[in-house]
Design a protein around this motif. Structure first.
Motif, PDB file in Angstrom:
ATOM      1  N   GLY A  73      10.906 -94.567  42.221  1.00 19.36           N
ATOM      2  CA  GLY A  73      10.889 -94.288  43.649  1.00 19.36           C
ATOM      3  C   GLY A  73      12.289 -94.412  44.213  1.00 19.36           C
ATOM      4  O   GLY A  73      13.285 -94.211  43.504  1.00 19.36           O
ATOM      5  N   SER A  74      12.381 -94.782  45.483  1.00 17.72           N
ATOM      6  CA  SER A  74      13.685 -94.839  46.140  1.00 17.72           C
ATOM      7  C   SER A  74      14.340 -96.213  46.061  1.00 17.72           C
ATOM      8  O   SER A  74      15.459 -96.386  46.534  1.00 17.72           O
ATOM      9  CB  SER A  74      13.539 -94.441  47.614  1.00 17.72           C
ATOM     10  N   LYS A  75      13.638 -97.196  45.467  1.00 14.60           N
ATOM     11  CA  LYS A  75      14.192 -98.541  45.394  1.00 14.60           C
ATOM     12  C   LYS A  75      14.761 -98.818  44.012  1.00 14.60           C
ATOM     13  O   LYS A  75      14.242 -98.317  43.008  1.00 14.60           O
ATOM     14  CB  LYS A  75      13.112 -99.573  45.726  1.00 14.60           C
ATOM     15  N   PRO A  76      15.815 -99.638  43.931  1.00 10.91           N
ATOM     16  CA  PRO A  76      16.386-100.000  42.634  1.00 10.91           C
ATOM     17  C   PRO A  76      15.360-100.736  41.776  1.00 10.91           C
ATOM     18  O   PRO A  76      14.561-101.523  42.274  1.00 10.91           O
ATOM     19  CB  PRO A  76      17.560-100.917  43.001  1.00 10.91           C
ATOM     20  N   VAL A  77      15.401-100.466  40.478  1.00 10.41           N
ATOM     21  CA  VAL A  77      14.487-101.085  39.519  1.00 10.41           C
ATOM     22  C   VAL A  77      15.303-101.704  38.389  1.00 10.41           C
ATOM     23  O   VAL A  77      16.264-101.096  37.906  1.00 10.41           O
ATOM     24  CB  VAL A  77      13.501-100.043  38.946  1.00 10.41           C
ATOM     25  N   LYS A  78      14.920-102.911  37.970  1.00 10.05           N
ATOM     26  CA  LYS A  78      15.639-103.597  36.896  1.00 10.05           C
ATOM     27  C   LYS A  78      15.299-102.947  35.552  1.00 10.05           C
ATOM     28  O   LYS A  78      14.145-102.589  35.297  1.00 10.05           O
ATOM     29  CB  LYS A  78      15.272-105.081  36.871  1.00 10.05           C
ATOM     30  N   VAL A  79      16.312-102.782  34.699  1.00 12.34           N
ATOM     31  CA  VAL A  79      16.104-102.231  33.363  1.00 12.34           C
ATOM     32  C   VAL A  79      16.451-103.291  32.325  1.00 12.34           C
ATOM     33  O   VAL A  79      17.209-104.222  32.588  1.00 12.34           O
ATOM     34  CB  VAL A  79      16.949-100.961  33.134  1.00 12.34           C
ATOM     35  N   PHE A  80      15.890-103.108  31.130  1.00 12.14           N
ATOM     36  CA  PHE A  80      16.054-104.089  30.078  1.00 12.14           C
ATOM     37  C   PHE A  80      16.490-103.412  28.784  1.00 12.14           C
ATOM     38  O   PHE A  80      16.485-102.174  28.675  1.00 12.14           O
ATOM     39  CB  PHE A  80      14.736-104.846  29.865  1.00 12.14           C
TER      40      PHE A  80
END
Length: 494
Positions: A73-80
């Motif tokens: 979506g439009s919000k930042p998302v943490k990646v691993f």
């Protein structure tokens, strides 16, 4: 701090980049990393670090950013570590974390042991006094870094709550309920007039698929204008629609089946398309702002209706139209769309067409009749450009046995804006100076969903050959709107 690398692969190149702070990816110099993928937006996706965390955010791209198969979506998302992203048409990114190894105590060099010599009593205070300043300096530096990172985080969060208008550099609110949604791109109407590539991609939004049960048969006789037999039974239309969607062992999305080869002509920008749009504008082309304008072009023979199905193609257009009352659209009024008043010029035009729509009669007071009229008006095309579509469809059907599914033809500005209400970008439509491709009457989209690699390669070869001759300007679009977007250059005049 962990070392983080991004392994980036496109169709023609592979590279590994270390993520130290922040990196944006796109198809233009507006991004810090430019990739040769026409499916990318100007600035498509951004990766950034927040301490030990790594986040990714989609910058309102047309084709989206997919993290492990799920659209962001439009919000930042943490990646691993190990996460995989897909963006554009043919770009994949693998995220890899690597813990930086600190030197072990044994590896740290120490001075060679020496005999212990008793220091004078006066020397002891000097050693004890030297430590406090180092501790204080370290504490000050740590505090500064904490405050600095907190400020950066606040700025980032605010930036993603309110999208930034690239034309002004100022954050603007999102109001999807307004007459002209903020999230509609229009460089020619107030944004960056030099980047038509974005208007082509952002305006080219797919309609909802047409429910064949909602379509009424056309029992008209060919008029003196169209010279086209529009008589098509609902049974034949339904059969052709089902055949166009028949499974042949490929993905129903149409995206990158193994063996697909995209020629460079279908991966380039919109230079020829841009020039044609400028030419149409210079020659005084009147943009159809609403359905009344489309009706006027229909009556005058500027645009002609295509049958909803033939042996060679089937029209999957008008799925997003409604039975709402006809409205008049204008950039000079507020609200932009207003109910058409009986006796007005636009009402009389629509009423004239409704009374004899190629021999068929409709009532402007009936919701279903209004929707059927809208669907038919969206089936129109420029008469001089029709041979290109019909020949391409005929050749394809003779080779593979399936009709081509056409998902877009002509649109009005009002209808196009209604399709863009959920489109994530941040330019504001400010006037009628733009000419979105489908308002030209010279553009059509061919769905490539369900097509095998062989089918797609065949069509792309045909389109690339026509592009080399200056007949069309074509683009292969991906993800949700998996289609071939074709803009007719030769024979399409104002």
């Amino acid at each position: 701090m962990k070392k983080v690398t991004l392994k980036i692969e496109t169709r023609d190149q592979s590279q590994t980049i270390e993520l130290d702070d922040e990196i944006s990816i796109g198809r233009t110099a507006s991004a810090s990393l430019v990739l040769d993928d026409v499916g990318l937006s100007r600035v498509n996706t951004t990766f950034f670090r927040d301490g030990e965390s790594v986040l990714v955010v989609d910058e309102g791209s047309l084709n989206g950013t997919f993290l492990n198969g799920e659209k962001l979506g439009s919000k930042p998302v943490k990646v691993f570590d190990g996460d995989r992203l897909k963006l554009g048409t043919e770009t994949t990114i693998q995220v890899e974390f690597e813990q930086t190894k600190a030197k072990s105590p044994a590896a740290i060099e120490t001075p060679v042991s020496a005999p212990v010599v008793s220091a004078p009593a006066a020397a002891a205070p000097a050693r004890t006094v030297s430590k406090p300043p180092l501790l204080i300096i370290g504490a000050v530096i740590s505090s500064f870094l904490i405050v600095f990172l907190a400020l950066i985080t606040i700025v980032i969060v605010r930036a993603y709550k309110n999208p930034e208008n690239p034309a002004t550099g100022k954050n603007i609110p999102v109001n999807s309920g307004s007459d002209i949604p903020i999230r509609v791109i229009d460089p020619l109407g107030g944004g960056d007039s030099g980047d038509i590539a974005d208007i082509m991609s952002y305006w080219d939004v797919q309609e909802e698929e047409l429910n064949t049960a909602d379509v009424a048969a056309v029992t008209a006789e060919p008029s003196s204008i169209s010279k086209i037999n529009l008589n098509v039974s609902l049974e034949f239309f339904t059969k052709q629609m089902e055949r166009s969607k028949a499974s042949r062992g490929s993905s129903p999305t149409g995206n990158d089946p193994p063996g697909t080869i995209v020629p460079p002509e279908l991966r380039q920008g919109f230079a020829a398309q841009t020039a044609k749009i400028r030419e149409l504008q210079a020659n005084g082309y009147k943009i159809p702002l609403d359905f009344a304008d489309l009706a006027e072009k229909r009556i005058a023979g500027k645009l002609v209706e295509l049958p909803m199905a033939t042996e060679d193609f089937v029209l999957d257009v008008g799925g997003s139209s409604t039975g709402d009352e006809f409205t008049n659209f204008s950039f000079d009024t507020n609200p932009r769309s207003q109910k058409i008043a009986p006796g007005s010029i636009d009402f009389n035009i629509l009423n004239q067409l409704a009374s004899n729509f190629d021999g068929q009669r409709y009532s402007l007071d009936d919701a279903n009749n209004r929707r059927q009229m809208k669907i038919r008006l969206l089936r129109m095309f420029h008469p001089s450009a029709m041979p290109i579509l019909t020949k391409l469809a005929k050749d394809y059907r003779e080779k593979f046995g399936y009709p081509l599914r056409v998902t877009s033809l002509s649109r009005s500005m009002e209808y196009q804006i209604s399709l863009n209400k959920g489109n994530p970008n941040s330019y504001v439509v400010k006037g009628a100076g733009s000419l979105p491709p489908h308002t030209s009457g010279c553009t059509f989209d061919l769905s490539r969903k369900f097509m095998t690699a062989e089918e797609q390669n065949y069509l792309m070869f045909q389109l690339a050959a026509m592009e080399k001759e200056g007949i069309v300007d074509a683009l292969r679009e991906g993800n949700v709107n998996a289609c071939f977007h074709v803009f007719i250059l030769r024979g399409c005049e104002a």
